[in-house]
Design a protein around this motif. Structure first.
Motif, mmCIF file in Angstrom:
data_model
loop_
_atom_site.group_PDB
_atom_site.id
_atom_site.type_symbol
_atom_site.label_atom_id
_atom_site.label_comp_id
_atom_site.label_asym_id
_atom_site.label_seq_id
_atom_site.Cartn_x
_atom_site.Cartn_y
_atom_site.Cartn_z
ATOM 1 N N GLU A 39 38.352 -9.615 -65.892
ATOM 2 C CA GLU A 39 38.215 -8.044 -67.191
ATOM 3 C C GLU A 39 37.041 -8.033 -67.622
ATOM 4 O O GLU A 39 36.841 -7.923 -69.051
ATOM 5 C CB GLU A 39 39.202 -8.230 -67.954
ATOM 6 C CG GLU A 39 40.886 -7.833 -66.966
ATOM 7 C CD GLU A 39 41.654 -7.768 -67.565
ATOM 8 O OE1 GLU A 39 41.841 -7.740 -68.702
ATOM 9 O OE2 GLU A 39 43.205 -7.817 -67.384
ATOM 10 N N ASP A 40 36.273 -7.715 -67.230
ATOM 11 C CA ASP A 40 34.864 -8.084 -68.266
ATOM 12 C C ASP A 40 33.667 -7.722 -67.069
ATOM 13 O O ASP A 40 32.562 -7.605 -67.827
ATOM 14 C CB ASP A 40 34.276 -9.943 -68.084
ATOM 15 C CG ASP A 40 33.031 -10.150 -67.164
ATOM 16 O OD1 ASP A 40 33.819 -10.019 -65.867
ATOM 17 O OD2 ASP A 40 32.971 -11.696 -66.830
ATOM 18 N N GLY A 41 34.043 -6.757 -66.418
ATOM 19 C CA GLY A 41 33.341 -5.536 -65.817
ATOM 20 C C GLY A 41 32.230 -6.058 -64.613
ATOM 21 O O GLY A 41 31.644 -4.915 -64.372
ATOM 22 N N SER A 42 32.580 -7.357 -64.373
ATOM 23 C CA SER A 42 31.428 -7.706 -63.672
ATOM 24 C C SER A 42 31.518 -7.868 -62.445
ATOM 25 O O SER A 42 30.728 -8.028 -61.218
ATOM 26 C CB SER A 42 31.827 -9.227 -63.542
ATOM 27 O OG SER A 42 32.586 -9.939 -63.426
ATOM 28 N N ASN A 225 46.560 1.324 -72.783
ATOM 29 C CA ASN A 225 46.056 0.571 -73.420
ATOM 30 C C ASN A 225 45.744 -0.449 -71.679
ATOM 31 O O ASN A 225 47.230 -0.919 -71.787
ATOM 32 C CB ASN A 225 46.727 -0.351 -73.979
ATOM 33 C CG ASN A 225 46.318 -1.611 -74.099
ATOM 34 O OD1 ASN A 225 44.540 -2.027 -74.124
ATOM 35 N ND2 ASN A 225 46.707 -2.457 -74.610
ATOM 36 N N ILE A 226 45.290 -0.512 -70.636
ATOM 37 C CA ILE A 226 44.607 -0.688 -69.853
ATOM 38 C C ILE A 226 43.630 -0.945 -68.708
ATOM 39 O O ILE A 226 42.900 -1.525 -69.685
ATOM 40 C CB ILE A 226 45.489 0.518 -68.597
ATOM 41 C CG1 ILE A 226 44.769 2.220 -68.857
ATOM 42 C CG2 ILE A 226 47.426 0.539 -68.147
ATOM 43 C CD1 ILE A 226 45.677 2.914 -67.463
ATOM 44 N N LEU A 227 43.057 -0.853 -68.172
ATOM 45 C CA LEU A 227 40.944 -1.069 -67.723
ATOM 46 C C LEU A 227 40.784 0.173 -67.907
ATOM 47 O O LEU A 227 41.023 1.330 -67.178
ATOM 48 C CB LEU A 227 41.427 -1.961 -66.291
ATOM 49 C CG LEU A 227 41.533 -3.114 -66.908
ATOM 50 C CD1 LEU A 227 42.071 -4.052 -66.330
ATOM 51 C CD2 LEU A 227 41.543 -4.289 -68.307
ATOM 52 N N LYS A 228 39.130 -0.137 -67.934
ATOM 53 C CA LYS A 228 38.779 1.325 -67.562
ATOM 54 C C LYS A 228 38.729 1.637 -66.463
ATOM 55 O O LYS A 228 38.856 3.360 -66.244
ATOM 56 C CB LYS A 228 37.295 0.868 -67.412
ATOM 57 C CG LYS A 228 36.085 1.798 -67.305
ATOM 58 C CD LYS A 228 34.326 1.110 -66.410
ATOM 59 C CE LYS A 228 33.520 2.231 -65.791
ATOM 60 N NZ LYS A 228 32.649 1.704 -65.075
ATOM 61 N N GLY A 229 38.513 1.167 -65.434
ATOM 62 C CA GLY A 229 39.102 1.987 -64.112
ATOM 63 C C GLY A 229 40.339 2.982 -64.100
ATOM 64 O O GLY A 229 40.419 4.296 -63.562
ATOM 65 N N PRO A 230 41.267 2.395 -64.461
ATOM 66 C CA PRO A 230 42.531 2.759 -64.195
ATOM 67 C C PRO A 230 42.380 4.559 -65.244
ATOM 68 O O PRO A 230 43.065 5.262 -65.304
ATOM 69 C CB PRO A 230 44.153 2.177 -64.600
ATOM 70 C CG PRO A 230 43.329 1.098 -64.252
ATOM 71 C CD PRO A 230 41.607 0.809 -64.104
ATOM 72 N N LEU A 231 41.346 4.008 -66.194
ATOM 73 C CA LEU A 231 41.965 4.661 -67.636
ATOM 74 C C LEU A 231 41.377 6.281 -66.686
ATOM 75 O O LEU A 231 41.684 7.232 -66.938
ATOM 76 C CB LEU A 231 41.171 4.534 -68.695
ATOM 77 C CG LEU A 231 41.917 3.328 -69.385
ATOM 78 C CD1 LEU A 231 41.040 3.645 -70.617
ATOM 79 C CD2 LEU A 231 43.028 4.490 -70.187
ATOM 80 N N VAL A 232 39.665 5.843 -66.243
ATOM 81 C CA VAL A 232 39.183 7.343 -65.724
ATOM 82 C C VAL A 232 40.108 7.571 -64.528
ATOM 83 O O VAL A 232 39.919 8.595 -64.470
ATOM 84 C CB VAL A 232 37.688 6.780 -64.872
ATOM 85 C CG1 VAL A 232 37.185 7.117 -63.806
ATOM 86 C CG2 VAL A 232 36.774 5.677 -66.033
ATOM 87 N N SER A 251 43.103 1.860 -74.652
ATOM 88 C CA SER A 251 42.174 0.792 -74.624
ATOM 89 C C SER A 251 42.137 -0.073 -73.345
ATOM 90 O O SER A 251 42.864 0.120 -72.324
ATOM 91 C CB SER A 251 42.869 0.021 -75.901
ATOM 92 O OG SER A 251 42.374 -0.532 -76.458
ATOM 93 N N GLY A 252 41.471 -1.160 -73.391
ATOM 94 C CA GLY A 252 41.765 -2.023 -72.350
ATOM 95 C C GLY A 252 40.209 -2.187 -71.703
ATOM 96 O O GLY A 252 40.134 -1.838 -70.581
#
Length: 290
Positions: A39-42, A225-232, A251-252
């Protein structure tokens, strides 16, 4: 009992899944195999393997080479009471009017705070992570500003700590969802432990895709409060499911991802109200335009 771990990272979910499947035939047999997104965007994925016997180091190296990934890092983990260790190292967390704690710290709950009991063994969503803490603080600020959301949903609820926080301050039934049935079981247990079974309903669903969620829309507060991908991915659905003037607390999101998430949500009618960062993580409080 001494245990052993073997970890490696790679690019690509398919590669990680294929390696995990191949590891099932290893001898001595692994006691567990996990595939996790870093979970660092890598874009990296981690494969972790767990053993109760010394693993076949050569066999691990061969499988890593066959799948074109870095060699495994093998570690020996001494026997410990891990729940007790986690309990010692995760102290209670004050978050505005809320107080997140484990049962081992029940005697530390201040009388002027709203208690949220989350057992330390249920790691994600204990309040110690910057994303959960950021959401609780953002919600506390909304309430302090005079907002009283009556129709609340918690998407990707994890331990259900955010749904339970809402249940303590709003008179209406709260609904929560998670894509993971295990998470929903954990959430349901937490809800019961907090005496909120009649106030919070938890369902298995990806995003807003369940009749119970659709029937309750539009919402005047959405937690995600999940992660960028699911939020988008759910931004359009959230735009449709949030009433004008309603709020979303997201968030996330790694700090460097916040502008991109905000730009996506702006296209669906959301404006930034607040942006908060705790260590590496950003929490966005958005308001839906009229």
């Amino acid at each position: 009992m001494t245990t052993f771990t073997a970890l490696t990272t790679m690019t690509g979910h398919d590669t990680a899944d294929a390696l995990a499947e191949a590891l099932e035939a290893l001898q001595p047999e692994p006691t567990g195999i996990g595939v996790f997104e870093v979970e660092d965007g890598s874009g990296l994925w981690e494969v972790g393997v767990y053993f109760t016997e010394v693993p076949d180091i050569a066999g691990l190296s061969v499988l890593a080479a066959l799948h074109g990934v870095k060699d495994f890092v093998v570690s020996e983990i001494p026997d410990q009471d891990w729940v007790a260790k986690v309990q010692r190292e995760l102290p209670p967390v004050p978050a505005g009017r809320f107080f997140v704690y484990g049962s081992h710290d029940a005697d530390k709950v201040p009388s002027d705070k709203i208690p949220l009991l989350i057992e330390a063994a249920m790691a994600f969503g204990t309040g110690h992570h910057g994303t959960t803490l950021g959401c609780l603080l953002a919600f506390d600020r909304l309430i302090s500003a005079g907002e009283m959301p009556l129709n609340v949903v918690d998407i990707g609820c994890g331990t259900a700590v955010l749904a339970m926080a809402a249940a303590h301050v709003t008179p209406n039934q709260i609904i929560a969802s998670d894509i993971d049935p295990v998470a929903v079981d954990v959430a349901t247990a937490n809800i019961a432990a907090n005496g909120l079974s009649d106030r919070v309903t938890c369902v298995v669903a990806p995003g807003f895709d369940a009749p119970a969620l659709k029937d309750r829309a539009p919402y005047d507060l959405v937690f995600a409060n999940i992660l960028k991908g699911p939020l988008v991915a759910i931004s359009g659905a959230m735009g449709r499911a949030t009433q004008p003037g309603g709020h979303a607390i997201l968030s996330g999101i790694l700090n460097e991802q916040a502008d991109e998430v905000l730009a996506v949500y702006a296209r669906h009618g959301f404006n930034q109200l607040h942006r908060d960062s705790i260590v590496d993580w950003t929490t966005l409080t958005l308001v839906k335009s009229d």
